[in-house]
Enzyme design. Structure first.
Site, PDB file in Angstrom:
ATOM      1  CE  LYS A  72      -2.964  -9.334  -3.292  1.00  0.00           C
ATOM      2  NZ  LYS A  72      -3.513  -7.966  -2.625  1.00  0.00           N
ATOM      3  N   PRO A  73      -3.089  -5.848  -6.481  1.00  0.00           N
ATOM      4  CG  PRO A  73      -4.632  -3.922  -6.724  1.00  0.00           C
ATOM      5  CD  PRO A  73      -4.242  -5.545  -7.167  1.00  0.00           C
ATOM      6  CD  GLU A 116      10.024  -2.074   7.411  1.00  0.00           C
ATOM      7  OE1 GLU A 116       9.317  -3.185   7.516  1.00  0.00           O
ATOM      8  OE2 GLU A 116      10.326  -1.653   6.222  1.00  0.00           O
ATOM      9  CD  GLU A 118      12.902  -5.671  -4.770  1.00  0.00           C
ATOM     10  OE1 GLU A 118      13.583  -4.965  -3.752  1.00  0.00           O
ATOM     11  OE2 GLU A 118      13.552  -5.724  -5.694  1.00  0.00           O
ATOM     12  CG  LEU A 119      10.882  -9.674   1.219  1.00  0.00           C
ATOM     13  CD1 LEU A 119      11.270 -10.764   1.645  1.00  0.00           C
ATOM     14  CD2 LEU A 119       9.358  -9.598   0.890  1.00  0.00           C
ATOM     15  CD1 TRP A 163      -0.064  -1.587   3.259  1.00  0.00           C
ATOM     16  CD2 TRP A 163       0.594   0.603   3.242  1.00  0.00           C
ATOM     17  NE1 TRP A 163       0.981  -1.493   4.201  1.00  0.00           N
ATOM     18  CE2 TRP A 163       0.981   0.047   4.303  1.00  0.00           C
ATOM     19  CE3 TRP A 163       0.781   2.107   3.082  1.00  0.00           C
ATOM     20  CZ2 TRP A 163       1.903   0.598   5.532  1.00  0.00           C
ATOM     21  CZ3 TRP A 163       1.445   2.526   4.125  1.00  0.00           C
ATOM     22  CH2 TRP A 163       1.999   2.113   5.300  1.00  0.00           C
ATOM     23  CG  ASN A 164       5.157   1.223   0.807  1.00  0.00           C
ATOM     24  OD1 ASN A 164       4.897   0.620  -0.062  1.00  0.00           O
ATOM     25  ND2 ASN A 164       6.120   1.290   1.476  1.00  0.00           N
ATOM     26  N   GLY A 221       6.535  -6.385  -0.215  1.00  0.00           N
ATOM     27  CA  GLY A 221       5.851  -6.331   0.880  1.00  0.00           C
ATOM     28  C   GLY A 221       6.507  -6.622   2.066  1.00  0.00           C
ATOM     29  CB  SER A 222       5.530  -7.621   5.548  1.00  0.00           C
ATOM     30  OG  SER A 222       4.755  -8.677   5.070  1.00  0.00           O
ATOM     31  CB  CYS A 255      10.804  -0.498   1.932  1.00  0.00           C
ATOM     32  SG  CYS A 255      11.073   0.039   0.157  1.00  0.00           S
TER      33      CYS A 255
HETATM   34  P1  NAD Z   1       2.156  -7.038   3.322  1.00  0.00           P
HETATM   35  O1  NAD Z   1       3.144  -8.008   3.272  1.00  0.00           O
HETATM   36  O2  NAD Z   1       1.141  -6.811   4.707  1.00  0.00           O
HETATM   37  O3  NAD Z   1       1.284  -6.672   2.213  1.00  0.00           O
HETATM   38  C1  NAD Z   1       1.921  -6.779   0.848  1.00  0.00           C
HETATM   39  C2  NAD Z   1       0.881  -7.465  -0.166  1.00  0.00           C
HETATM   40  O4  NAD Z   1       0.778  -8.880   0.210  1.00  0.00           O
HETATM   41  C3  NAD Z   1      -0.469  -6.846  -0.312  1.00  0.00           C
HETATM   42  O5  NAD Z   1      -0.866  -6.805  -1.462  1.00  0.00           O
HETATM   43  C4  NAD Z   1      -1.182  -7.689   0.570  1.00  0.00           C
HETATM   44  O6  NAD Z   1      -2.738  -8.080   0.056  1.00  0.00           O
HETATM   45  C5  NAD Z   1      -0.432  -9.199   0.214  1.00  0.00           C
HETATM   46  N1  NAD Z   1      -0.853 -10.245   1.216  1.00  0.00           N
HETATM   47  C6  NAD Z   1      -0.704  -9.820   2.583  1.00  0.00           C
HETATM   48  N2  NAD Z   1      -1.086 -11.389   3.059  1.00  0.00           N
HETATM   49  C7  NAD Z   1      -1.114 -12.346   2.064  1.00  0.00           C
HETATM   50  C8  NAD Z   1      -1.131 -13.748   1.976  1.00  0.00           C
HETATM   51  N3  NAD Z   1      -1.376 -14.451   3.157  1.00  0.00           N
HETATM   52  N4  NAD Z   1      -1.122 -14.200   0.752  1.00  0.00           N
HETATM   53  C9  NAD Z   1      -0.937 -13.532  -0.292  1.00  0.00           C
HETATM   54  N5  NAD Z   1      -0.609 -12.026  -0.334  1.00  0.00           N
HETATM   55  C10 NAD Z   1      -0.754 -11.628   0.928  1.00  0.00           C
HETATM   56  O7  NAD Z   1       2.844  -5.458   3.314  1.00  0.00           O
HETATM   57  P2  NAD Z   1       2.440  -3.981   3.381  1.00  0.00           P
HETATM   58  O8  NAD Z   1       2.040  -3.654   4.677  1.00  0.00           O
HETATM   59  O9  NAD Z   1       1.341  -3.952   2.267  1.00  0.00           O
HETATM   60  O10 NAD Z   1       3.569  -3.118   3.080  1.00  0.00           O
HETATM   61  C11 NAD Z   1       4.631  -2.673   3.838  1.00  0.00           C
HETATM   62  C12 NAD Z   1       5.882  -3.800   3.994  1.00  0.00           C
HETATM   63  O11 NAD Z   1       6.312  -3.588   2.506  1.00  0.00           O
HETATM   64  C13 NAD Z   1       7.148  -3.100   4.656  1.00  0.00           C
HETATM   65  O12 NAD Z   1       7.783  -4.168   5.299  1.00  0.00           O
HETATM   66  C14 NAD Z   1       7.937  -2.460   3.644  1.00  0.00           C
HETATM   67  O13 NAD Z   1       9.127  -2.190   4.063  1.00  0.00           O
HETATM   68  C15 NAD Z   1       7.738  -3.275   2.526  1.00  0.00           C
HETATM   69  N6  NAD Z   1       8.010  -2.895   1.417  1.00  0.00           N
HETATM   70  C16 NAD Z   1       9.086  -3.122   0.612  1.00  0.00           C
HETATM   71  C17 NAD Z   1       9.571  -2.433  -0.615  1.00  0.00           C
HETATM   72  C18 NAD Z   1      10.827  -2.929  -1.355  1.00  0.00           C
HETATM   73  O14 NAD Z   1      11.398  -2.590  -2.210  1.00  0.00           O
HETATM   74  N7  NAD Z   1      11.871  -3.671  -0.576  1.00  0.00           N
HETATM   75  C19 NAD Z   1       8.906  -1.374  -1.062  1.00  0.00           C
HETATM   76  C20 NAD Z   1       7.672  -1.289  -0.529  1.00  0.00           C
HETATM   77  C21 NAD Z   1       7.349  -1.700   0.770  1.00  0.00           C
END
Ligand code: NAD
Length: 480
Positions: A172-173, A381, A247-248, A148-149, A225-226, A281
């Protein structure tokens, strides 16, 4: 309220009733609704991507580049609509949302150029009548899951390179921010991206991801994501040995040596820490300042923090908007309290800001000194506007502290000593280094982390190459 559609096989899809509400974190008001796509629908999007791949891969790189540049132009033309959508769905201050729109467009431009320049190689053979070639070809249909960020940019960073290489994609956003993705789908259609080449599905993350991950035609998962969710998806993807780019999360050290230009370092830190309220991130998470310059550096930071105006993110003058959720606010509060309990001194901020007509998700930009390695804000983080200063003595000591975490996405070093700068850069265990630079992201650069921050690169030439596979051709020729 009109449903913001998904895009499946070239058709805008508004669903059959079940919808997901999208709320403005600044006010909690509903700002959009999107369809909940079933697992079966996600599978049809994957089918469409697989079918479209057979013709898309045969188009020329120049043709694909032309279409991608028109997507970049389409995004720029709709700049205001995109920026407003980003601000409404994730609370990003308008000024930064405009920056994200341009950043997103630049991914399509950069990918177009890199795709046109893709190269293979001819390898010197050890046998006289043999010729050896390494040929690059597109991977196939791919899937992308985004956070989402950066509701638009994280899609652009995956889709631009994928399409430039000749791959197709299902995106899938995040369920928190699907509206920018929907708008991008419409832009793709208007710009003539063929049916099935770009697909966007919204709904329950686990069921959509599950359907895509077990689809026999999917060749790559690109996830941002995370670390927790990344690990889970990589495990699922391993069943089919699907290629992954992850990319975590990060926990970036920001090192200020006594020989740094302190005013410049303070400017860079404000950018690295308070951009999107610390919810990026590569946000600086642990700030190390060399003994001797701490009081001067604090004074410089405080003068800059005075200018961080809190308010409605739709206002052009706002620099600090709301955090994404109540859970995010609770985490930031916990980090502040934990730091104070462990001996940190609060210099400013540290609490929720109450603004008229706004939600309780605004958190005052916070400055703490006396940070130590055991504090939650140093181990985790934070993803919030807390700046914690840790004092250090020597170069060796700070490098050890900087690297002493499980993740390694970004790291920053501020010094005017060129020898030291390079020495430290070489020893930092992070995939992205800001060397006297607090905002190192760029569409032309290979972005990606080390250690538990994931693997794979996005952006630039390498970003496009990551959507290709190398085919080795051994050819016998008749030689005299
Ligand atoms: P998140 O992991 O909660 O969600 C990311 C994506 O994964 C979303 O689309 C979400 O719907 C999906 N998701 C969640 N649970 C799932 C599951 N069980 N199965 C399949 N998909 C699932 O992360 P967030 O809160 O949206 O974003 C914040 C995190 O993203 C932070 O840790 C940040 O550091 C990281 N991030 C990393 C980068 C990078 O380039 N390394 C860039 C931006 C954000």
């Amino acid at each position: 309220m009109e449903i913001a559609p998904c895009l499946i096989d070239g058709r805008l899809y508004t669903g059959h009733g079940e919808t997901l509400e999208v709320r403005n974190p600044a006010t909690n008001a509903i700002v959009g609704i999107v369809p909940v796509c079933s697992a079966a629908l996600a599978t049809s999007a994957a089918d469409a991507a697989v079918t479209a791949f057979s013709s898309w891969k045969r188009t020329t790189a120049a043709h694909r580049a032309q279409l991608l540049r028109s997507v970049a132009a389409g995004i720029r033309t709709a700049r205001d609509a995109f920026a407003t959508t980003i601000t409404l769905e994730c609370g990003k201050p308008m000024l930064e949302a405009r920056g994200e729109v341009e950043y997103s467009a630049s991914f399509f431009d950069a990918a177009a150029s890199a795709g046109e320049m893709l190269e293979g190689s001819t390898i010197a053979s050890r046998i006289a009548d043999r010729r050896v070639f390494a040929v690059r070809e597109p991977l196939g249909a791919t899937m992308a899951i985004t956070p989402w960020n950066f509701p638009l940019a994280m899609i652009a960073r995956k889709t631009g390179p994928a399409l430039a290489a000749g791959c197709t994609q299902v995106v899938k956003p995040s369920e928190e921010t699907p509206l920018s993705a929907s708008l991008l789908g419409k832009t793709m259609l208007e710009c003539g991206i063929p049916a099935g080449v770009f697909n966007c599905v919204t709904g329950d993350p686990a069921s959509i991801a599950g359907a895509l991950l077990c689809h026999a035609g999917m060749r790559k998962l690109s996830f941002t994501g995370s670390t927790e969710v990344g690990r889970l998806l990589a495990r699922q993807a391993s069943d089919r040995l699907m290629r992954c780019a992850l990319e975590l999360g990060g926990n970036a050290p920001f090192i200020v040596f006594a020989d740094a230009d302190l005013a410049r370092a303070a400017d860079q830190l404000i950018a690295a820490k308070f951009r999107f309220m610390g919810q990026t991130c590569i946000s600086a998470n642990r700030v190390f300042v060399q003994r001797g310059v701490l009081p001067a550096f604090i004074a410089l930071l405080e003068s800059r923090m005075d200018g961080l105006l809190l308010g409605d993110p739709l206002q052009e003058t706002t620099r600090i908007g709301p955090l994404i959720s109540d859970a995010a606010v609770a985490k930031v509060e916990r980090h502040v309290q934990d730091a104070i309990a462990r001996g940190a001194r609060l210099r400013r901020g540290g609490k929720i800001a109450t603004l008229k007509g706004m939600s309780q998700r605004f958190f005052e930009p916070t400055l703490l000194e006396g940070g130590t390695a055991g504090m939650a804000c140093a181990c985790e983080e934070t993803f919030g506007p807390i700046l914690t200063l840790h004092e250090f003595e020597t170069e060796e000591e700070v490098i050890e502290s900087a690297n002493a975490v499980a993740v390694g996405l970004a790291a920053y070093v501020m010094t005017q000593d060129a020898d030291r700068l390079w020495r430290v850069v070489e020893q930092l265990d992070a995939g992205v280094i800001g060397a006297n630079d607090g905002a190192p992201s760029a569409a032309e650069a290979p972005f990606g982390g080390f250690k538990e921050s994931g693997y794979g690169k996005e952006g630039g030439r390498i970003g496009v190459e990551e959507y290709t596979r190398v085919k080795y051709v051994s050819m016998r020729v008749r030689v005299p």
